[in-house]
Every structure is written in C-alpha cells, then in structure tokens.
Design a protein around this motif. Structure first.
Motif, PDB file in Angstrom:
ATOM      1  N   SER A  65       0.815  -1.221   0.000  1.00  0.00           N
ATOM      2  CA  SER A  65       0.000   0.000   0.000  1.00  0.00           C
ATOM      3  C   SER A  65       0.845   1.266   0.000  1.00  0.00           C
ATOM      4  N   ILE A  66       2.109   1.133   0.366  1.00  0.00           N
ATOM      5  CA  ILE A  66       2.968   2.314   0.408  1.00  0.00           C
ATOM      6  C   ILE A  66       3.077   2.961  -0.971  1.00  0.00           C
ATOM      7  N   PHE A  67       3.003   2.184  -2.026  1.00  0.00           N
ATOM      8  CA  PHE A  67       3.049   2.764  -3.369  1.00  0.00           C
ATOM      9  C   PHE A  67       1.832   3.658  -3.614  1.00  0.00           C
ATOM     10  N   TYR A  68       0.669   3.200  -3.189  1.00  0.00           N
ATOM     11  CA  TYR A  68      -0.539   4.012  -3.381  1.00  0.00           C
ATOM     12  C   TYR A  68      -0.502   5.239  -2.469  1.00  0.00           C
ATOM     13  N   ARG A  69       0.006   5.050  -1.259  1.00  0.00           N
ATOM     14  CA  ARG A  69       0.098   6.175  -0.319  1.00  0.00           C
ATOM     15  C   ARG A  69       0.996   7.276  -0.874  1.00  0.00           C
ATOM     16  N   ILE A  70       2.095   6.898  -1.512  1.00  0.00           N
ATOM     17  CA  ILE A  70       3.047   7.872  -2.044  1.00  0.00           C
ATOM     18  C   ILE A  70       2.621   8.394  -3.413  1.00  0.00           C
ATOM     19  N   LEU A  71       2.181   7.490  -4.273  1.00  0.00           N
ATOM     20  CA  LEU A  71       1.981   7.841  -5.680  1.00  0.00           C
ATOM     21  C   LEU A  71       0.519   8.025  -6.080  1.00  0.00           C
ATOM     22  N   HIS A 100       5.819   4.962 -15.515  1.00  0.00           N
ATOM     23  CA  HIS A 100       4.872   5.930 -14.961  1.00  0.00           C
ATOM     24  C   HIS A 100       4.515   5.578 -13.514  1.00  0.00           C
ATOM     25  N   SER A 101       4.467   6.579 -12.672  1.00  0.00           N
ATOM     26  CA  SER A 101       4.106   6.339 -11.269  1.00  0.00           C
ATOM     27  C   SER A 101       2.692   5.790 -11.141  1.00  0.00           C
ATOM     28  N   GLU A 102       1.823   6.101 -12.094  1.00  0.00           N
ATOM     29  CA  GLU A 102       0.449   5.602 -12.049  1.00  0.00           C
ATOM     30  C   GLU A 102       0.406   4.068 -12.128  1.00  0.00           C
ATOM     31  N   PHE A 103       1.365   3.481 -12.826  1.00  0.00           N
ATOM     32  CA  PHE A 103       1.461   2.026 -12.906  1.00  0.00           C
ATOM     33  C   PHE A 103       1.625   1.447 -11.502  1.00  0.00           C
ATOM     34  N   PHE A 104       2.510   2.038 -10.726  1.00  0.00           N
ATOM     35  CA  PHE A 104       2.793   1.539  -9.375  1.00  0.00           C
ATOM     36  C   PHE A 104       1.590   1.728  -8.457  1.00  0.00           C
ATOM     37  N   ALA A 105       0.921   2.859  -8.574  1.00  0.00           N
ATOM     38  CA  ALA A 105      -0.265   3.111  -7.758  1.00  0.00           C
ATOM     39  C   ALA A 105      -1.367   2.108  -8.111  1.00  0.00           C
ATOM     40  N   ALA A 106      -1.552   1.853  -9.408  1.00  0.00           N
ATOM     41  CA  ALA A 106      -2.587   0.915  -9.840  1.00  0.00           C
ATOM     42  C   ALA A 106      -2.265  -0.507  -9.383  1.00  0.00           C
ATOM     43  N   ARG A 107      -1.005  -0.902  -9.469  1.00  0.00           N
ATOM     44  CA  ARG A 107      -0.622  -2.248  -9.002  1.00  0.00           C
ATOM     45  C   ARG A 107      -0.813  -2.368  -7.493  1.00  0.00           C
ATOM     46  N   SER A 108      -0.553  -1.293  -6.774  1.00  0.00           N
ATOM     47  CA  SER A 108      -0.778  -1.281  -5.336  1.00  0.00           C
ATOM     48  C   SER A 108      -2.260  -1.505  -5.029  1.00  0.00           C
ATOM     49  N   LEU A 109      -3.118  -0.860  -5.795  1.00  0.00           N
ATOM     50  CA  LEU A 109      -4.562  -1.072  -5.617  1.00  0.00           C
ATOM     51  C   LEU A 109      -4.941  -2.517  -5.909  1.00  0.00           C
ATOM     52  N   GLU A 110      -4.268  -3.149  -6.860  1.00  0.00           N
ATOM     53  CA  GLU A 110      -4.538  -4.558  -7.143  1.00  0.00           C
ATOM     54  C   GLU A 110      -4.228  -5.431  -5.930  1.00  0.00           C
ATOM     55  N   ILE A 168      11.473   4.463  -2.177  1.00  0.00           N
ATOM     56  CA  ILE A 168      10.429   4.601  -3.197  1.00  0.00           C
ATOM     57  C   ILE A 168      10.268   6.071  -3.577  1.00  0.00           C
ATOM     58  N   THR A 169      10.276   6.932  -2.592  1.00  0.00           N
ATOM     59  CA  THR A 169      10.169   8.371  -2.862  1.00  0.00           C
ATOM     60  C   THR A 169      11.362   8.838  -3.698  1.00  0.00           C
ATOM     61  N   ASP A 170      12.561   8.367  -3.350  1.00  0.00           N
ATOM     62  CA  ASP A 170      13.753   8.728  -4.127  1.00  0.00           C
ATOM     63  C   ASP A 170      13.649   8.233  -5.565  1.00  0.00           C
ATOM     64  N   CYS A 171      13.087   7.063  -5.749  1.00  0.00           N
ATOM     65  CA  CYS A 171      12.942   6.490  -7.087  1.00  0.00           C
ATOM     66  C   CYS A 171      12.061   7.378  -7.971  1.00  0.00           C
ATOM     67  N   PHE A 172      11.056   7.989  -7.363  1.00  0.00           N
ATOM     68  CA  PHE A 172      10.125   8.799  -8.140  1.00  0.00           C
ATOM     69  C   PHE A 172      10.361  10.292  -7.954  1.00  0.00           C
ATOM     70  N   ASN A 173      11.517  10.634  -7.407  1.00  0.00           N
ATOM     71  CA  ASN A 173      11.862  12.029  -7.239  1.00  0.00           C
ATOM     72  C   ASN A 173      11.841  12.706  -8.613  1.00  0.00           C
ATOM     73  N   GLY A 174      11.137  13.782  -8.700  1.00  0.00           N
ATOM     74  CA  GLY A 174      11.002  14.458  -9.982  1.00  0.00           C
ATOM     75  C   GLY A 174       9.642  14.206 -10.606  1.00  0.00           C
ATOM     76  N   ASP A 175       9.025  13.060 -10.267  1.00  0.00           N
ATOM     77  CA  ASP A 175       7.657  12.826 -10.701  1.00  0.00           C
ATOM     78  C   ASP A 175       6.753  13.679  -9.811  1.00  0.00           C
ATOM     79  N   ASP A 176       5.566  13.937 -10.251  1.00  0.00           N
ATOM     80  CA  ASP A 176       4.640  14.713  -9.431  1.00  0.00           C
ATOM     81  C   ASP A 176       4.099  13.833  -8.314  1.00  0.00           C
ATOM     82  N   LEU A 177       4.635  14.017  -7.127  1.00  0.00           N
ATOM     83  CA  LEU A 177       4.175  13.245  -5.981  1.00  0.00           C
ATOM     84  C   LEU A 177       3.170  14.040  -5.239  1.00  0.00           C
TER      85      LEU A 177
END
Length: 190
Positions: free
Chosen positions: A18-24, A73-83, A181-190
């Motif tokens: 769930s941390i992916f959805y919480r962050i992304l 895309h960060s949305e991929f990670f958020a969607a997989r987290s929801l799965e 995880i946050t470092d990995c997506f640094n620069g993406d719109d978090l």
C-alpha cells in the motif's frame, strides 16, 4: 496455509504494498486507503466484515488500471498497489492461495523495478546455465517479510497476537521502504 492464514498473508502483503498508493496515488484518498486497510485487517483477525469487503471490492471494480501505463509511470505503481488491496479484499471473502501468491509476485516485481531504477538502471545479462542475479535490497526485504509471515503463522497456531505482530512488521516495512520509493520517483509529481 489455512483459510485464516491466507487472509493474514493477503492483508500483510496489501499493507506492505500500500505504500506505493500512499506515495503515488491521489493524496485525497489516503483516508480511504487507511479505512480499507483497517477493513482488511479486521477480516484477517476473523471479524465478520464480508459484506463490507464485498462492497469496497465492488466499488473498486475488477478491472486493473495498471495495464493503462507502463512501468515508467508512477500511475502504474499506484494501480498495481490497488490490485494488491483488491486481492486482499477478495481473499477476505474467498481465501485463495493463488491470489496470495499473485500478490507476492506483484509486490516483488514493483520492488524489483525500484531496485533497478535506484541501482542506475543497468541491465544484467545472464547466459543459459548461469545463476540468476540476486534480488535487489528492496525485493530481498519483501522475500524476508514473506518468510516472516509464514514463520509467524506456523509458530502461532492461530493466536491473535500473531496477527498483531504481522501487522506491526508489515507497517514497519512500509515505513522503511518509503524513502527509497520516494527517491525512485523524485522528480515525478508526488
């Protein structure tokens, strides 16, 4: 694993993932995320929350949204987290070892991608007969967390304390992987 153990294992992997959805994911859905995780853990504890789980699962829908994005895309990670969360709700309703295994694999894949990106995105080529490369640190952490859940459930013989310990460790895992995880997506719109 027994039916109750499958519910606990699914709840644990959903909590960790769930941390992916919480962050992304959308920031305005964090309260919703917390309430769904509470519901999943209530099911893991043996509470009669099947109707509530079914209602949330129906609202989430069965369609995966991860296919709409690639892993860049960060949305991929958020969607997989929801799965993962959807799988835990489904296991709460009908315990299924295959769904739990799917969740393990999905979370390992997400963490493997993060390991790859944080490691400089350098591919490793292995030839036929060569051993596979070792998992990265985050994927290895997930493998160890899965083992901890199995060991705790095997030792506990259904004790309520085991669910509390597994929940605490799964929450701790999420906190520990937040920074990478946050470092990995640094620069993406978090």
């Amino acid at each position: 694993m027994s039916r109750p153990d499958l519910k606990v294992a699914a709840a644990a992997v959903a909590q960790r993932g769930s941390i992916f959805y919480r962050i992304l994911g959308p920031h305005d859905e964090r309260d919703w995320l917390d309430s769904v995780l509470e519901l999943i853990w209530a099911a893991a504890e043996g509470q009669d929350v099947g109707d509530e789980c079914a209602e949330v699962l129906e609202k989430m829908g069965e369609e995966s949204q991860a296919d709409e994005f690639d892993s860049s895309h960060s949305e991929f990670f958020a969607a997989r987290s929801l799965e993962l969360i959807g799988n835990a709700l489904a296991v709460a309703l009908r315990p299924d070892p295959e769904r739990v295994d799917q969740s393990y694999i999905a979370l390992r894949e997400l963490l493997s991608i993060v390991d790859y990106r944080l490691g400089g995105s350098e591919s490793v080529v292995t030839r036929y007969g060569e051993p596979s490369p070792l998992p990265g640190p985050l994927e290895q952490k997930e493998i160890e967390a899965e083992g901890m859940v199995r060991d705790e459930l095997a030792r506990s013989m259904g004790q309520v304390d085991a669910v509390a310990r597994i929940r605490e460790e799964s929450s701790r895992f999420s906190v520990e992987v937040t920074l990478p995880i946050t470092d990995c997506f640094n620069g993406d719109d978090l």
